[in-house]
Design a protein around this motif. Structure first.
Motif, short mmCIF file in Angstrom:
data_model
loop_
_atom_site.label_atom_id
_atom_site.label_comp_id
_atom_site.label_asym_id
_atom_site.label_seq_id
_atom_site.Cartn_x
_atom_site.Cartn_y
_atom_site.Cartn_z
N PRO A 1 48.78 41.37 38.31
CA PRO A 1 47.48 41.63 38.96
C PRO A 1 46.65 40.38 39.26
CG PRO A 1 47.89 43.22 37.22
CD PRO A 1 48.97 42.20 37.12
N ASN A 2 46.51 39.46 38.29
CA ASN A 2 45.70 38.26 38.52
C ASN A 2 46.27 37.41 39.64
OD1 ASN A 2 44.08 39.11 36.47
ND2 ASN A 2 44.72 37.55 34.98
N THR B 1 45.59 38.98 43.00
CA THR B 1 44.20 38.75 43.39
C THR B 1 44.02 37.35 43.96
OG1 THR B 1 43.44 40.29 41.69
CG2 THR B 1 41.82 38.75 42.59
N GLY C 1 43.07 36.16 47.92
CA GLY C 1 41.77 35.52 48.13
C GLY C 1 41.75 34.61 49.34
N THR D 1 52.36 39.87 49.85
CA THR D 1 52.35 41.03 48.95
C THR D 1 53.79 41.46 48.67
OG1 THR D 1 50.24 41.78 49.82
CG2 THR D 1 51.57 43.40 48.65
#
Length: 612
Positions: free
Chosen positions: A188-189, A192, A196, A211
């Motif tokens: 997850p991190n 993110t 960004g 992704t």
């Protein structure tokens, strides 16, 4: 049925544990990579109760079982010391002998097969949720919807993890390391950060924001690279630290390499692949639908259908939908329709039973029983299903039908086709199913042989059939032949003859039901329904037709005395084989059988049968 006994018989039939390079199963087939395929007794396996047929394709020896394949695989896996959810390791030498196409197909099938059922099930769940929302039964904002959607979507979101695990099993690398590698791509991190506006770097190198959820190609490429790195690290580290340092260094190297190079490359390849398929489809949607609807089951027969699985999953990942799946459902329904036509028309009780069950399994997405047991066996139904599938596929393709989630092509997949082109796929499915059923019913099932009035009267009076000696010689009991399968009666009751002649003639009036490339055996069915197998010699299949000459073709009508096979018994004996001829009634359970008391065969009757 005792699936343990069947598994052990199949294991013996393929040449035993030592002859198996790898073994796994799909929805309907046991799949083997055999070290020496000549050691497999295909005829013996095909005649086992519970086996539909044997297929040799794409470098694989495939035993078609049907819906109970998992129940046969479990005791088979135990017998060869294999975890039930894994494929046995391939022999490295055998891998080198395979051509690259067969290796690729084998890789794709072994990677996707273990979780195909789970993938299909979760895909259907997502489709049903979409249907419930459309009907107003659920709201997307409701907790119920969100929980069920998570249940359906999680498998696809974490698809790289499952692919990493099964690909590692095939490529013989640490599965847990590959799962950790895939997990890093979905962390997850990190997701993110990559999403960004500010780019992130690794030692000054910019990491491309890509992704990886639901992706296919990037993780397969990464595991393939790891399969070369891990052996190097294993050699470098001492035994005392290898189990810790090889996984650690593998991840230190492979995670950044995947994020910097492999991942973007795989994503680009996937994008190009999906765009190419979409471009072809947009140029000629009707033609694409016709080709896929008509030929999909042909692809299944040859085992090359696995090459389309990563294309379809990649389309859904990259585009959010796939055009191929609805067309394939049309192909599936066309085979089911043909099986229905056979079921309605045939008078043969065994074929009617098989065709009836094949209709149900077919509409649920499993077509092998219909193909190998019914349509391909009768030939014309398969052709009619192919034509009907092409017409239905053209309708579905031309209407722009597409799938929003991956699942097995079947009626169960309908909810995943909601949206653009849904009406066209419904019409295509109906047309394919009805057209193949009707054409098969009218033109696809051979007429049942009709007895003459004299024969009918004789049958009413005697109510039994006689099987005449197909060759002259000395009659011996079947249990005395030097072949355990025949002697045990596993193939059926019968009798044996030590021949003193070199010609086999028909012992009944009927039809040639089966001929074999090795020419050493022939199957007949009488006008009254008696199924007779004449097998010349013991283990003579290994002669590959040498010293045999086949005189008739499958489907040919025969009378008592019609020449079927000529053979050189002296040459067969000189080659080290026993030329004893076995005469077997393969549908023994349907008859009360009386054996002759004669000891010499000379056009006299061997077996007298009375229907039960």
């Amino acid at each position: 049925m005792d699936y343990g006994v069947l598994a052990n018989n199949i294991l013996a039939g393929v040449g035993g544990k030592d002859n198996i390079g790898s073994a796994w199963h799909c929805a309907t087939r046991l799949r083997f990579k055999l070290k020496d395929e000549s050691k497999a007794d295909t005829e013996k396996i095909e005649n086992m109760d519970g086996v539909i047929t044997v297929v040799k394709s794409a470098g694989q020896y495939q035993v078609v079982i049907g819906n109970n394949v998992a129940r046969v695989f479990e005791p088979l896996a135990d017998a060869i010391g294999l975890a039930r959810d894994e494929a046995q390791s391939d022999n490295q030498e055998e891998k080198k002998k395979e051509n690259i196409v067969n290796r690729f197909i084998g890789f794709i099938s072994s990677v996707f097969t273990p979780f195909l059922g789970a993938m299909a099930g979760t895909g259907v769940l997502k489709g049903l949720l979409a249907l419930f929302v459309t009907l107003g039964w659920l709201q997307e904002s409701s907790g119920t919807y969100q929980i069920w959607y998570a249940a359906g979507d999680a498998f696809f979101y974490f698809l790289p993890v499952w692919l990493a695990f099964t690909a590692a099993a095939h490529l013989k690398v640490n599965q847990y390391v590959t799962a950790a590698l895939a997990g890093a791509l979905l962390y997850p991190n990190l997701i993110t950060l990559l999403a960004g506006s500010k780019p992130i770097t690794f030692f000054g190198l910019t990491v491309v924001g890509t992704t990886y959820s639901s992706s296919v190609i990037p993780i397969l490429l990464a595991v393939w690279m790891l399969s070369y790195l891990q052996p190097i690290l294993d050699k470098f580290f001492h035994d005392s630290v290898r189990n810790i340092f090889t996984p650690m260094v593998s991840l230190i190297i492979m995670v950044p390499v995947t994020l910097l190079v492999v991942g973007p490359l795989g994503t680009s390849v996937g994008t190009v692949l999906s765009s190419s398929v979409e471009s072809v489809y947009r140029v000629a949607p009707y033609a694409a639908g016709a080709v896929m609807g008509a030929l999909w089951q042909v692809f299944v027969i040859f085992g090359v259908h696995w090459t389309f699985v990563p294309v379809m999953t990649n389309n859904i990942s990259q585009l959010g939908y796939d055009y191929l799946l609805p067309m394939l459902s049309v192909a599936v329904l066309s085979q089911s329709g043909a099986a229905l036509g056979v079921f309605l028309k045939t008078k043969d009780a065994k074929m009617k039973s098989l065709a009836g069950s094949s209709v149900l399994t077919g509409v649920l997405g499993i077509t092998e029983p219909a193909i190998y047991g019914v349509t391909l066996k009768l030939k014309r139904p398969f052709i009619f299903a192919t034509i009907a599938g092409g017409i239905g596929g053209a309708i579905a393709g031309g209407g722009g039908a597409h799938a929003n989630a991956f699942t097995l092509p079947s009626l169960l997949a309908l909810p995943t086709y909601l949206g653009k082109g849904f009406t066209s796929v419904i019409i295509g499915l109906v047309v394919a199913f009805i057209l193949s059923a009707v054409t098969t019913y009218l033109f696809g099932v051979p007429s049942q042989p009709k007895d003459s009035k004299a024969d009918a009267k004789k049958t009413e009076e005697i109510q039994d059939d006689l099987v005449i000696a197909p060759v002259s010689g000395t009659i011996i009991p079947l249990e005395s032949v030097k072949d355990e399968v025949f002697a045990s009666g596993a193939m059926g009751k019968g009798i044996a003859i030590v021949p003193d002649d070199d010609q086999i003639v028909s012992p009944i009036v009927g039809t040639v039901a089966a001929v074999y490339p090795s020419k050493h055996a022939i199957g007949l069915i009488s006008n009254g329904g008696v199924e007779v197998l004449i097998h010349v010699g013991i283990d003579t299949v290994q002669l590959n037709g040498k010293h045999f000459n086949q005189l008739v073709e499958q489907g040919q009508k025969v009378s008592v005395g019609t020449p079927l096979i000529t053979f050189d018994r002296q040459a067969i004996q000189a080659a080290g084989y026993d030329p004893t001829v076995m005469v077997i009634i393969t549908n023994t359970a349907d008859y009360e059988i009386t054996e002759t008391q004669d000891t010499v065969a000379n056009q006299n009757w061997l077996l007298q049968l009375k229907a039960l």
